[in-house]
Design a protein around this motif. Structure first.
Motif, mmCIF file in Angstrom:
data_model
loop_
_atom_site.group_PDB
_atom_site.id
_atom_site.type_symbol
_atom_site.label_atom_id
_atom_site.label_comp_id
_atom_site.label_asym_id
_atom_site.label_seq_id
_atom_site.Cartn_x
_atom_site.Cartn_y
_atom_site.Cartn_z
ATOM 1 N N ASN A 161 0.806 -1.224 0.000
ATOM 2 C CA ASN A 161 0.000 0.000 0.000
ATOM 3 C C ASN A 161 0.840 1.275 0.000
ATOM 4 O O ASN A 161 0.295 2.375 -0.115
ATOM 5 C CB ASN A 161 -0.935 0.023 1.218
ATOM 6 C CG ASN A 161 -2.019 -1.036 1.100
ATOM 7 O OD1 ASN A 161 -2.506 -1.320 0.009
ATOM 8 N ND2 ASN A 161 -2.359 -1.648 2.230
ATOM 9 N N LEU A 217 -6.733 8.419 3.039
ATOM 10 C CA LEU A 217 -8.072 8.217 3.609
ATOM 11 C C LEU A 217 -8.686 6.890 3.172
ATOM 12 O O LEU A 217 -9.544 6.343 3.862
ATOM 13 C CB LEU A 217 -9.013 9.319 3.105
ATOM 14 C CG LEU A 217 -9.063 10.664 3.800
ATOM 15 C CD1 LEU A 217 -9.978 11.593 3.021
ATOM 16 C CD2 LEU A 217 -9.558 10.516 5.231
ATOM 17 N N THR A 218 -8.266 6.420 2.014
ATOM 18 C CA THR A 218 -8.945 5.270 1.410
ATOM 19 C C THR A 218 -8.070 4.029 1.331
ATOM 20 O O THR A 218 -8.430 3.078 0.639
ATOM 21 C CB THR A 218 -9.451 5.643 -0.004
ATOM 22 O OG1 THR A 218 -8.371 6.221 -0.752
ATOM 23 C CG2 THR A 218 -10.593 6.651 0.074
ATOM 24 N N GLY A 219 -6.926 4.026 2.019
ATOM 25 C CA GLY A 219 -6.216 2.759 2.158
ATOM 26 C C GLY A 219 -4.776 2.690 1.684
ATOM 27 O O GLY A 219 -4.123 1.670 1.891
ATOM 28 N N LEU A 220 -4.250 3.745 1.062
ATOM 29 C CA LEU A 220 -2.836 3.719 0.686
ATOM 30 C C LEU A 220 -2.009 4.442 1.753
ATOM 31 O O LEU A 220 -2.543 5.100 2.647
ATOM 32 C CB LEU A 220 -2.621 4.401 -0.671
ATOM 33 C CG LEU A 220 -3.245 3.729 -1.894
ATOM 34 C CD1 LEU A 220 -2.876 4.496 -3.168
ATOM 35 C CD2 LEU A 220 -2.810 2.269 -2.030
ATOM 36 N N ALA A 232 -5.766 9.529 -0.941
ATOM 37 C CA ALA A 232 -5.288 8.150 -1.059
ATOM 38 C C ALA A 232 -5.107 7.538 0.330
ATOM 39 O O ALA A 232 -5.456 6.377 0.571
ATOM 40 C CB ALA A 232 -3.972 8.117 -1.843
#
Lengths: 352, 325
Positions: B24, B68-71, B66
């Protein structure tokens, strides 16, 4: 026009099934009920809502038409005018209202308020109160989807005012270069706070549509009647399909009219606040414009059309409306009964 | 075991190791990964290593989204001042979104930038702007002063679930030092005693740590035993380590490359005043003068702290009488 994804001509409405039309009408009514309830709260329960609230009445067709094309795990990233979107995603209205009221049972435990709703479990990771900045965040969510090859796309909603921010230009450029899976929905509600969009937008000043900005990034751009949810759905569906196919972003201008003022009056406590008259009347003295657009109310218009087309009966429409009304009433009761957060909770959540 | 590494290579090693460890982690910035010969591109592919346009607001804002959404994005910003054109994202977005969501989301990202390039870059590329970021709850700020800390703090920054501003002093880029082999993590918020001593405490930041250590060596020849403390992180700040040393020595010199007004040194002085007031007989701040960084070399040298100024400050605090026991 190689990059046009849709013309402004009327879409074929028979493409949408009856149950989908009823679903769309239901969501539009739920949004309207919620927003009218928030507006009434300033009068019925003065002081319960602090700070600044921004309503989406008038945007219902744009929100619902766009999100009717959404797949279950797609991200939704709106601006601080954010009440309508989680309503469509299924976020409980009682927790939303409790957040607007700053209560412990609020979606964000009273840390965000009206401008900062978030429901990441429903793929709504939050909002920014700084105009236009969330366009970059939405673009980042699209980067996540691309890197993880998750098949998700991002629905990025922002207003006409936000499209004058550097974040808009920088983000659309990067999204185009990187072919990110995102649909930019420029909700042109015609007023940037108090400023009419023709006073501040180069395209508008020249008599052009705002979606012409897409040309600068060599991405498809289209303008659609944002009071017609089926038309919005048709145009957004093409943009979403393009994003899902890995062909990159699109810009869709949904043109409608904000039916309430930008937000409640900015007053210094303990002076009370409530929603003033719309800027068209209060600032520009143009009641005629306001009345003309009020006559194009997207919720009323869609209702009349569904009834006329036989897609919905009067009885079914009333059932939808009374259910939405009851749901919002219940949300208000829940929110009023919810306790305020304990003061010392303020130090939670600063760091992960 | 340890091996000698160049400071810049130590940062790069941490990034490579963390990218190998966690799919990630993504890495992008301007003027990087430009050809297929790029080693990072070869190792990790064009999805995870990218060149960005000169658009700091979008670069950092995309990193926020990015994250915020998992990276776990690492944004290469090159120079800390380049963040200034995107300061909303640094100050008012990345560190706020978790809090406003009531703890529902987090923003694990690293903003990597060099700072304090005192090599004739004049007024806009040589500054120390960390004081603008160390008072932002939700944001962490680290300033490694050695190759080992550079690696250990980069590893920690990438693994941290909060936004971390990783500031490396440009003047240390080619410095060499021992770096422990294998995985090496320096906890963010833990100061390091770079040299132990008993007569005076010198707290120094970034490039100034090197100068303080050189000054301490000269002072040792004059029978003055200086303890040199490197906070390593300015947010959160390890007040306890500093205060414990100050209570031991009773004399303090604070060295900061930034101008005096509103400097990190001034913040540390405030903490010492509150927590060690009865133990301290003398305190001096050695900072840059309150001027922008000038171009010409003698002007630049005049403004920025140096070894002589530190030695002089230590001698002056030593001349003060100790606080009565």
């Amino acid at each position: 026009m190689p990059h046009k994804i849709a013309q402004r001509s009327a879409p074929r409405k028979q493409q949408v099934r009856r149950d989908q039309l009823a679903w769309m009408y239901t969501q539009m009514v739920r949004i309207r009920e919620f927003e009218e309830s928030v507006k009434r709260t300033f009068i019925e329960h003065p002081g319960v809502i602090r700070g600044h609230s921004h309503l989406g009445d008038g945007a219902e067709a744009s929100i619902v038409g766009a999100l009717s094309t959404r797949h279950p795990t797609d991200f939704v990233m709106p601006s601080y005018r954010c009440h309508g979107y989680p309503i469509v995603l299924g976020t409980p209205l009682c927790n939303m209202m409790a957040e607007v009221f700053g209560r412990k049972d609020g979606l964000c435990h009273g840390f965000g308020g009206s401008m900062h709703l978030a429901d990441p479990a429903r793929y709504f990771p939050g909002t920014s109160g700084m105009v236009g900045q969330s366009i970059a965040h939405a673009t980042g969510a699209a980067l996540t989807a691309q890197v993880k090859n998750s098949g998700q796309i991002v629905y990025c909603f922002f207003g006409d005012g936000a499209s004058k921010q550097g974040a808009f230009f920088e983000s659309l450029n990067m999204a185009a270069v990187w072919k990110l899976p995102i649909v930019y929905v420029l909700e042109n509600n015609q007023y940037q706070a108090y400023t009419h969009f023709r006073l501040e937008d180069a395209n508008a000043a020249a008599g052009d549509r705002l979606s012409k900005k897409a040309d600068a990034f060599s991405m498809p751009g289209a303008t659609v009647d944002g009071t017609d949810p089926v038309a919005v759905r048709t145009v957004i569906a093409k943009a979403a399909k393009r994003a899902r196919a890995g062909q990159g972003p699109s810009l869709v201008e949904t043109k409608f009219y904000r039916l309430s003022a930008h937000g409640n009056l900015i007053t210094v406590p303990p002076l009370p606040t409530q929603f003033p008259e719309h800027e068209a009347v209060a600032v520009y003295g143009n009641r005629k414009e306001f009345e003309q657009w009020k006559a194009k109310d997207p919720v009323k218009g869609f209702r009349a059309r569904l009834l006329k087309d036989g897609a919905l009966s009067e009885a079914a429409a009333r059932r939808i409306e009374s259910a939405a009304h009851a749901e919002v009433e219940e949300a208000v009761e829940f929110a009023l009964a919810s306790p305020l957060p304990a003061p010392e909770e303020a130090l939670e959540y600063v760091y992960a | 075991m340890a091996k000698e590494m160049i400071y810049a290579d130590a940062i790069a090693a941490a990034i490579v190791e963390e990218m190998q460890r966690d799919p990630n982690v993504v890495f992008y910035g301007q003027n990087m990964a430009l050809t297929e010969r790029d080693p990072m591109l070869q190792k990790f592919g064009k999805e995870r290593v990218r060149v960005a346009p000169i658009s700091e607001t979008a670069e950092i804002g995309i990193g926020v989204g990015a994250a915020l959404t998992g990276l776990r994005p690492i944004v290469e910003l090159w120079m800390s001042e380049f963040m200034l054109v995107a300061f909303d994202q640094v100050i008012n977005e990345a560190p706020r979104l978790r809090y406003m969501s009531g703890g529902q989301v987090s923003v694990p990202m690293v903003l990597k930038a060099g700072y304090g390039f005192c090599a004739g870059w004049a007024g806009q590329h040589s500054n120390c702007i960390y004081h603008t970021m160390m008072g932002i709850p939700g944001l962490k700020v680290v300033v490694p002063s050695t190759p080992a800390d550079a690696k250990g703090l980069m590893t920690a920054a990438i693994r941290d679930d909060n936004p971390v501003v990783y500031l490396h002093p440009y003047m240390l880029t080619l410095d060499k030092g021992e770096v422990p082999d294998g995985e090496y993590v320096v906890p963010i918020g833990l100061a390091d005693i770079k040299r132990t001593g008993s007569d005076v405490t010198i707290v120094a930041i970034g490039w100034m740590v090197k100068k303080a250590l050189a000054a301490a060596e000269r002072l040792a020849a004059q029978n003055i035993s200086a303890e040199v403390i490197d906070p390593r992180a300015l947010a959160p700040l390890d007040v306890a380590t500093i205060v414990n040393s100050v209570k031991k020595t009773g004399k303090v010199v604070l060295v900061d490359q930034a101008p005096r007004q509103s400097s990190a040194a001034a913040v540390i002085a405030g903490e010492i005043a509150e927590h060690a007031v009865g133990s301290v007989s003398a305190l001096r701040m050695v900072t840059a003068l309150d001027a922008p960084i000038p171009y010409s070399e003698p002007l630049e040298n005049y403004v920025v702290p140096n070894e002589d100024k530190i030695v002089e400050a230590v001698r002056s605090v030593m001349a003060q009488e100790a606080v009565a026991a």
